[in-house]
Design an enzyme around this catalytic site. Structure first.
Site, short mmCIF file in Angstrom:
data_model
loop_
_atom_site.label_atom_id
_atom_site.label_comp_id
_atom_site.label_asym_id
_atom_site.label_seq_id
_atom_site.Cartn_x
_atom_site.Cartn_y
_atom_site.Cartn_z
N ASN A 9 0.87 -1.18 0.00
CA ASN A 9 0.00 0.00 0.00
C ASN A 9 0.91 1.23 0.00
O ASN A 9 1.49 1.57 1.02
CB ASN A 9 -0.88 -0.05 1.26
CG ASN A 9 -1.89 1.09 1.30
OD1 ASN A 9 -1.85 2.00 0.48
ND2 ASN A 9 -2.79 1.02 2.26
N ARG A 90 -2.77 -2.09 -3.32
CA ARG A 90 -4.00 -1.33 -3.09
C ARG A 90 -3.94 -0.09 -3.98
O ARG A 90 -2.99 0.69 -3.89
CB ARG A 90 -4.10 -0.91 -1.63
CG ARG A 90 -5.29 -0.04 -1.36
CD ARG A 90 -5.36 0.37 0.09
NE ARG A 90 -6.58 1.08 0.33
CZ ARG A 90 -6.68 2.15 1.13
NH1 ARG A 90 -5.63 2.58 1.77
NH2 ARG A 90 -7.83 2.76 1.30
N HIS A 179 -12.81 2.47 0.39
CA HIS A 179 -12.77 1.42 1.42
C HIS A 179 -13.52 0.18 0.96
O HIS A 179 -13.98 -0.62 1.79
CB HIS A 179 -13.42 1.86 2.75
CG HIS A 179 -12.67 2.90 3.52
ND1 HIS A 179 -13.32 3.85 4.29
CD2 HIS A 179 -11.34 3.13 3.67
CE1 HIS A 179 -12.42 4.63 4.87
NE2 HIS A 179 -11.22 4.21 4.49
N GLY A 209 -12.24 4.16 10.89
CA GLY A 209 -10.81 4.21 11.18
C GLY A 209 -10.38 5.67 11.17
O GLY A 209 -11.17 6.54 11.54
N ASN A 210 -9.16 5.96 10.75
CA ASN A 210 -8.79 7.36 10.55
C ASN A 210 -9.66 7.96 9.46
O ASN A 210 -10.20 9.04 9.60
CB ASN A 210 -7.33 7.45 10.13
CG ASN A 210 -6.46 7.70 11.33
OD1 ASN A 210 -6.84 8.45 12.22
ND2 ASN A 210 -5.30 7.08 11.35
N ARG A 240 -10.58 14.68 8.45
CA ARG A 240 -11.41 15.13 7.31
C ARG A 240 -12.80 15.51 7.78
O ARG A 240 -13.36 14.87 8.67
CB ARG A 240 -11.53 14.00 6.27
CG ARG A 240 -10.29 13.80 5.44
CD ARG A 240 -10.42 12.60 4.53
NE ARG A 240 -9.48 11.57 4.90
CZ ARG A 240 -9.52 10.31 4.45
NH1 ARG A 240 -10.48 9.92 3.64
NH2 ARG A 240 -8.62 9.44 4.84
N ASP A 280 -7.16 11.24 17.44
CA ASP A 280 -7.20 9.84 17.85
C ASP A 280 -8.20 9.70 18.99
O ASP A 280 -8.18 10.47 19.95
CB ASP A 280 -5.80 9.41 18.31
CG ASP A 280 -5.71 7.92 18.57
OD1 ASP A 280 -6.54 7.39 19.35
OD2 ASP A 280 -4.80 7.28 18.00
N GLU A 331 -13.59 -1.21 15.87
CA GLU A 331 -13.22 -2.47 16.54
C GLU A 331 -12.85 -2.26 18.01
O GLU A 331 -12.95 -3.19 18.81
CB GLU A 331 -12.02 -3.10 15.82
CG GLU A 331 -12.36 -3.62 14.43
CD GLU A 331 -11.13 -4.00 13.62
OE1 GLU A 331 -10.12 -4.41 14.22
OE2 GLU A 331 -11.18 -3.86 12.38
N GLU A 382 -7.88 -5.79 5.13
CA GLU A 382 -7.79 -5.44 3.71
C GLU A 382 -6.63 -6.16 3.04
O GLU A 382 -6.72 -6.54 1.87
CB GLU A 382 -7.65 -3.93 3.56
CG GLU A 382 -8.92 -3.18 3.89
CD GLU A 382 -8.71 -1.71 4.18
OE1 GLU A 382 -8.21 -1.40 5.28
OE2 GLU A 382 -9.04 -0.88 3.34
P1 ADP Z 1 -6.47 3.79 9.11
O1 ADP Z 1 -7.63 4.48 8.48
O2 ADP Z 1 -5.24 4.63 9.22
O3 ADP Z 1 -6.23 2.37 8.64
P2 ADP Z 1 -7.31 2.51 11.58
O4 ADP Z 1 -8.43 1.69 11.05
O5 ADP Z 1 -6.07 1.80 12.03
O6 ADP Z 1 -6.93 3.70 10.63
O7 ADP Z 1 -7.88 3.36 12.80
C1 ADP Z 1 -7.04 4.22 13.51
C2 ADP Z 1 -7.88 4.94 14.58
O8 ADP Z 1 -8.51 3.97 15.41
C3 ADP Z 1 -7.06 5.78 15.55
O9 ADP Z 1 -6.84 7.09 15.05
C4 ADP Z 1 -7.93 5.81 16.78
O10 ADP Z 1 -8.85 6.89 16.69
C5 ADP Z 1 -8.71 4.52 16.71
N1 ADP Z 1 -8.28 3.53 17.70
C6 ADP Z 1 -7.32 2.62 17.57
N2 ADP Z 1 -7.20 1.89 18.70
C7 ADP Z 1 -8.12 2.35 19.56
C8 ADP Z 1 -8.51 2.02 20.89
N3 ADP Z 1 -7.93 1.04 21.56
N4 ADP Z 1 -9.52 2.73 21.43
C9 ADP Z 1 -10.12 3.73 20.77
N5 ADP Z 1 -9.81 4.08 19.51
C10 ADP Z 1 -8.82 3.41 18.91
#
Ligand code: ADP
Length: 415
Positions: A9, A90, A179, A209-210, A240, A280, A331, A382
């Protein structure tokens, strides 16, 4: 390992990779290279519970691939020994051209580059990654898997924006959705976990996710999704904005912001970060616990937006069998899941607190037994989906000799 696929990726200044054992469905090794370019780069490689690191200049994606190969060697598991079946990439934007994964030849590579105006941050980097991997792994099929592919089935009513149709056609403006690999993988995992056929289920998948997006899936077929022409539309994300009155953009443009400033504002300085100063959810939770009102509002705005989309997609589907949370926030953030779904009991949607608070890497149900709508948490993967798609394509003989010939005959074309 009979079927090994290296999944890559490529971002503009980063490269994530994973070596996948497709037969076992497991990640053998993985890594992340950050800050490719003139500054000091960082690389982390994970294999067999150990982490190998590299720090130093990595000037471009070709150098990044060399560092990656070196890290495989240093970790004691050289890539050479993996006998790669394919390298899966990807690719963010497939436009209206690409649906299913394809083995990349010079024509495909050019088409991916040509789609760069629709995904200026992503497609050029994706294409560069493919081009360099072609050189680094001669003779191994390079497969492109498109983030937009799963949403090629959206009906016209869902993908059409209500603007002048000539302008829309000229500039290829429509909803593409992103996605897709995750939404498709998760919706299939839901069916497996429930012991049902995916064709029997109407689903809403929340990829939080982010980046964040939601999809409505009828019988395994995507019928609506929240991201649009670009991955900016829809839900509130880490940095965003998601949905915004387009009039606000006109207003800001007239007020003196230029296009690049707007781009930065909406893609990098908005969302949770813009509202609260952090992007985050773990930081946000700490701030909320400390009584920070801006952080509290940011979470409310985030949850309200997701809830609004759930309502809309229940209407689109005429009711759903399953609502599923996935990706980093979906998750892990139990409190966010609970807040999003609170007050929806009248629609047959509720969360069992004890089930919701369980932390587990497995697919699980978090609604009470007998709920009209099943609520689940299902980890996305993914990389595995890309590896499987790449291996399937190659096994089906899709490696056109001509595609490899075409790349070879391209010689040392400049990236
Ligand atoms: P990406 O879009 O970069 O793949 P991810 O799916 O890995 O992102 O999600 C990242 C986000 O998940 C982090 O910015 C955070 O907000 C959230 N996150 C990750 N672990 C936890 C956790 N244990 N508790 C709460 N939020 C979490």
């Amino acid at each position: 390992m009979r079927t090994a696929v290296l999944v890559i990726n490529s971002g503009s200044s980063s490269m994530k990779y994973q070596l996948v054992d497709v037969d076992e469905g497991t990640a053998v090794a993985s890594g992340l290279i950050e800050r490719i370019g003139p500054s000091t780069a960082n690389a982390e490689h994970h294999f067999a519970g150990n982490t190998t690191v590299f720090q130093g200049e990595i000037e471009d994606h070709a150098a990044a691939l060399r560092v990656m190969q070196q890290l495989f060697i240093e970790s004691g598991r050289p890539l050479r020994s993996a006998a790669l079946t394919a390298v899966g990439h990807r690719v963010v934007h497939g436009g209206a051209i690409f649906g299913d994964p394809v083995v990349v030849d010079s024509t495909v590579l050019q088409q991916i580059r040509d789609l760069s105006s629709l995904a200026p941050l992503h497609n050029p980097a994706n294409a560069t990654g493919i081009e360099q991997a072609t050189r680094a792994f001669p003779g191994i099929p390079q497969v492109a898997v498109f983030d937009t592919a799963f949403f090629r089935t959206l009906p016209a009513a869902a993908y059409t924006y209500a603007i002048d149709r000539t302008v829309a056609a000229e500039h290829r403006i429509r909803r593409y959705g992103f996605h897709g690999t995750s939404h498709q993988y998760v919706s299939q995992q839901v069916a497996i976990a429930l012991g049902r056929d995916v064709e029997e289920l109407d689903q809403i998948v929340l990829h939080l996710g982010n980046g964040a997006s939601v999809s409505a899936i009828r019988g395994g077929v995507a019928v609506e999704t929240s991201m649009g022409l670009t991955p900016l539309e829809g839900l509130v994300m880490g940095t965003r904005s998601g949905d915004l009155d387009p009039g606000a953009l006109l207003h800001l443009l007239r007020s003196g912001l230029d296009v690049d400033q707007l781009d930065t504002l909406l893609n990098r300085q908005s969302g949770l970060l813009g509202l609260s100063g952090v992007n985050d959810f773990r930081d946000l939770a700490r701030r909320i616990a400390d009584g920070d009102a801006e952080a509290e509002l940011a979470q409310q705005v985030y949850c309200h937006r997701v809830r609004k989309y759930i309502g809309a997609y229940l209407a689109v589907l005429g009711g759903a069998d399953v609502i599923t949370f996935t990706a980093g926030v979906g998750e892990n953030a139990a409190a966010v899941r609970a807040q999003i779904l609170s007050g929806l009991e009248g629609l047959g949607i509720s969360v069992d607190d004890a089930r919701n608070s369980v932390r587990s890497p497995d697919a699980r149900i978090i609604s009470p037994d007998g709920s009209p709508v099943t609520v689940m948490v299902v980890p996305t993967n993914e990389e595995l989906a890309i590896a499987r798609a790449s291996a399937r394509l190659v096994a089906n003989g899709a490696v056109a000799g001509s595609s490899r010939h075409a790349l070879r005959s391209k010689g040392k074309a400049q990236p």
